[in-house]
Design a protein around this motif. Structure first.
Motif, mmCIF file in Angstrom:
data_model
loop_
_atom_site.group_PDB
_atom_site.id
_atom_site.type_symbol
_atom_site.label_atom_id
_atom_site.label_comp_id
_atom_site.label_asym_id
_atom_site.label_seq_id
_atom_site.Cartn_x
_atom_site.Cartn_y
_atom_site.Cartn_z
ATOM 1 N N ALA A 137 1.331 -4.672 2.542
ATOM 2 C CA ALA A 137 1.591 -3.456 3.290
ATOM 3 C C ALA A 137 2.978 -3.558 3.928
ATOM 4 C CB ALA A 137 0.432 -3.393 4.100
ATOM 5 N N LEU A 138 3.321 -4.804 4.659
ATOM 6 C CA LEU A 138 4.534 -4.828 5.308
ATOM 7 C C LEU A 138 5.870 -4.782 4.199
ATOM 8 C CD1 LEU A 138 3.878 -7.979 7.530
ATOM 9 C CD2 LEU A 138 3.991 -5.481 8.110
ATOM 10 N N MET A 139 5.627 -5.228 2.991
ATOM 11 C CA MET A 139 6.592 -4.981 2.213
ATOM 12 C C MET A 139 7.026 -3.541 1.691
ATOM 13 S SD MET A 139 6.555 -8.243 -0.318
ATOM 14 C CE MET A 139 8.007 -8.006 -1.000
ATOM 15 N N ARG A 140 5.675 -2.996 1.258
ATOM 16 C CA ARG A 140 5.624 -1.418 1.001
ATOM 17 C C ARG A 140 6.331 -0.767 2.185
ATOM 18 N NH1 ARG A 140 0.032 1.497 0.672
ATOM 19 N NH2 ARG A 140 -0.016 1.140 2.690
ATOM 20 N N PRO A 176 4.216 -3.879 -3.183
ATOM 21 C CA PRO A 176 3.538 -2.698 -2.580
ATOM 22 C C PRO A 176 2.378 -2.427 -3.353
ATOM 23 C CG PRO A 176 6.030 -2.624 -3.048
ATOM 24 C CD PRO A 176 5.511 -3.680 -3.622
ATOM 25 N N THR A 177 2.062 -2.266 -4.690
ATOM 26 C CA THR A 177 1.028 -2.028 -5.170
ATOM 27 C C THR A 177 -0.280 -2.703 -4.805
ATOM 28 O OG1 THR A 177 1.102 -3.423 -7.016
ATOM 29 C CG2 THR A 177 2.139 -1.086 -7.221
ATOM 30 N N LEU A 178 -0.155 -3.747 -3.984
ATOM 31 C CA LEU A 178 -1.198 -4.733 -3.646
ATOM 32 C C LEU A 178 -1.810 -4.402 -2.228
ATOM 33 C CD1 LEU A 178 -0.290 -8.196 -5.020
ATOM 34 C CD2 LEU A 178 -1.645 -6.291 -6.158
ATOM 35 N N ALA A 179 -1.073 -3.363 -1.666
ATOM 36 C CA ALA A 179 -1.348 -3.166 -0.227
ATOM 37 C C ALA A 179 -2.607 -2.466 0.039
ATOM 38 C CB ALA A 179 -0.222 -2.268 0.533
ATOM 39 N N GLU A 180 -3.158 -1.969 -0.811
ATOM 40 C CA GLU A 180 -4.459 -1.345 -0.974
ATOM 41 C C GLU A 180 -5.685 -2.134 -1.574
ATOM 42 O OE1 GLU A 180 -5.029 1.020 1.016
ATOM 43 O OE2 GLU A 180 -2.894 1.712 1.157
#
Length: 617
Positions: free
Chosen positions: A187-190, A213-217
């Motif tokens: 989430a921080l990287m997104r 970014p796709t792993l933030a959720e």
């Protein structure tokens, strides 16, 4: 000059402009590469900084709380106090998902996040093999150490774990743990990618995705056995191609950089990757980097390429302009040189006037040359061209008066007065011009010099200004050619019903004074002496020797002796020529197709002499 000047100018432009262009392109290329290298390093370092800030926050927490317990400020058995301390530390670090303290009796106190709230737990972890293993190796742990990525069942997510031994009076009394959620790190990287406009990633090894970014959720399908997705699982085609079809490792860009990178050839575009390894976070190194489509960052290099193309176009344009300038300068000079070479040989036929030029000096030179050629053409009308050429070849040394052995030829038209009376002035001039042109051509074919035109007569000579050992033979060949031409012309005149032309030719060989004769304002290069007079007397004798012939050629004894056996002649007899006291032997040069004379080389004075041995005067 037509070759050297253009080549020299082109080489000068290539060396000067080309070297400047090369230096400018080299500097621009180096600057572009330096900027791209700096951009790659800053971008990667920014992502590394984001990752390490999260790791440092977790590491600082375990160090801080662990030091409080080790110093005795916090009792490890005071659960409420521990919860307060760990909760405060966790609240100050949003990157951290949870913190725990495990005593040596495996009793654990931990605080974690449940959405926006902090939740405390007490557990006994004696049944957890990784905790037992950590206590067995606690003596080897001096500083915080990062563990492998772990699946935390309570949170249903994978976490990065850092451990810190808590030692009091030299004996370990417990372990501090802090965990960073893979989801939270992603989430921080997104947020970072959205703010900076880049595509970042963190890999564990070459195949597992640690943060993206796709792993933030969250990401379904993960477990204790598979705590991280593979690069082909996250739906990022650019990331999935990172290790495929590497076509360029960019040594020209990254040789002096701490950042690594390469280019991968894709189906629809090339992909560029910059990355850096982190090795202090576990056994397997992390790869933190950014990925781009080539088209996304090619603008800078395209500008460099277009700058190079533009610079090269300017260089070519300068060369073309220079060549046009050289052509405009050299071509008139080349035409002037070629025309001058023709004029040096007095070859005026076909010589066209030189065109003007936009350059004043060349225009003046062309106009002056054209005026000179006009004057030379008029000059050539009055001065024998062959004589001038021979004087030029002799270097002017022959203009000094000197005695030389020469052969002189005189011609005269029989009955010219009666012939001219039947013609008008224009027709008479046309007749003479055509007649003299034909005779002069025959004379000049044998390299003779037409000295002058006297009424209807021509005087020509051989043996000066250049030496001609066969001057007598040359004059006789010229006389035979004249006879041939006169007979051909008479055949045409007869067909038109006109009177034929009868021509007398006298030839004599001997010494004569040769050189410039006349006043300083009007000089002729001519011959004087008895040889000239004798040739003229022989020409006059022709009307008595063969009055009915179209052409009669009489030669003196010296000419007969010099011509050799190639010519046929007959002895006419001995005559006392006008202005002389002694008798002179005269011979008639036989013209081919003479039917009434038999060729002979024998002297036969009896054929024409009278009984006294003297012929007519």
């Amino acid at each position: 000059m037509a070759r050297t000047f253009p080549i020299g100018l082109v080489l000068l432009l290539i060396v000067s402009l080309g070297s400047s262009f090369w230096v400018a392109m080299e500097a621009a290329t180096r600057n572009t590469f330096d900027l791209q290298r700096a951009l790659a390093e800053l971008t990667v370092e920014a992502v590394v900084g984001e990752v390490e800030s999260s790791l440092d926050a977790a590491q600082d927490q375990v160090t801080f709380v662990g030091e409080l317990i080790a110093s005795g400020e916090v009792d490890p058995f005071d659960t409420d106090r521990l919860v307060d301390i760990m909760g405060g530390a966790l609240a100050a670090a949003p990157q951290v998902s949870g913190i725990a303290f495990v005593r040596s009796d495996y009793e654990a106190v931990r605080v974690g996040r449940d959405e926006d709230e902090l939740v405390a737990y007490r557990d006994n972890w004696s049944d957890r093999s990784e905790i037992r293993g950590a206590f067995e190796n606690v003596a080897a742990l001096n500083d915080p150490s990062w563990r492998e990525v772990t699946w935390v069942e309570d949170f249903g997510a994978s976490h990065i774990v850092v451990a810190q031994p808590v030692v009091r009076d030299g004996a370990p009394i417990g372990l501090m743990f802090s965990i960073v959620s893979v989801r939270q790190l992603s989430a921080l990287m997104r947020e970072f990618d959205q703010a900076s406009g880049i595509n970042s990633f963190v890999l564990r090894g070459r195949t597992e995705v640690l943060a993206h970014p796709t792993l933030a959720e969250g990401f379904s399908g993960l477990s204790e056995l598979k705590p991280l997705p593979l690069i082909n699982d996250v739906g990022d085609d650019v990331l999935a191609s990172i290790w495929n079809n590497v076509v360029d490792e960019m040594p020209y860009l990254l040789d002096e950089s701490t950042v690594e990178g390469h280019v991968v050839s894709g189906d629809d575009d090339d992909y560029i990757y910059f990355y850096e390894e982190i090795r202090h976070v576990g056994v397997t190194p992390w790869i933190v980097g950014v990925a781009f489509r080539s088209s996304d960052i090619s603008l800078t290099f395209n500008r460099l390429i277009w700058a190079g193309v533009l610079g090269l176009a300017i260089l070519i344009f300068a060369l073309v302009i220079a060549l046009l300038f050289v052509r405009a300068t050299v071509r008139p000079l080349g035409r002037l040189a070629q025309a001058s070479e023709e004029v040096s040989g007095l070859a005026f036929e076909g010589l066209k006037p030189l065109p003007g030029s936009t350059f004043r000096e060349l225009d003046i030179a062309a106009k002056t040359f054209n005026s000179m050629v006009t004057g030379l053409r008029w000059f050539g009308t009055y001065v024998p061209r062959s004589l001038v050429l021979r004087l030029m070849r002799s270097g002017g040394s022959s203009v000094r008066s000197e005695e030389r052995q020469v052969t002189v030829l005189f011609t005269d038209i029989v009955g010219f007065t009666q012939l001219g009376a039947a013609l008008g002035p224009a027709q008479l001039a046309d007749l003479l011009n055509a007649h003299f042109t034909s005779l002069a051509e025959a004379i000049e074919r044998e390299e003779g010099t037409v000295d002058k035109y006297i009424g209807d007569s021509i005087m020509a000579f051989w043996g000066a200004p250049l030496d001609q050992p066969d001057h007598a033979a040359r004059s006789c060949r010229a006389a035979l050619e004249i006879a041939k031409r006169v007979r051909a012309e008479n055949a045409r005149r007869g067909a038109r019903g006109e009177r034929p032309i009868k021509l007398r030719i006298g030839i004599h060989s001997g010494p004569a004074v040769v050189g410039n004769i006349g006043a300083p304002s009007r000089v002729n290069y001519t011959l004087i002496g008895d040889t000239v007079n004798t040739a003229q007397r022989l020409e006059a004798l022709g009307k008595d020797v063969a009055p009915d012939e179209d052409v009669v050629v009489l030669i003196g004894v010296d000419t007969k002796a010099a011509i050799g056996p190639e010519f046929a002649y007959e002895q006419v007899g001995g005559f006392v020529l006008r202005g002389r006291d002694d008798q002179s032997e005269v011979y008639r040069l036989l013209i081919p197709e003479d039917s009434d004379l038999e060729p002979t080389t024998r002297d036969d004075a009896a054929r024409s002499a009278d009984s006294t041995g003297k012929g007519p005067t």
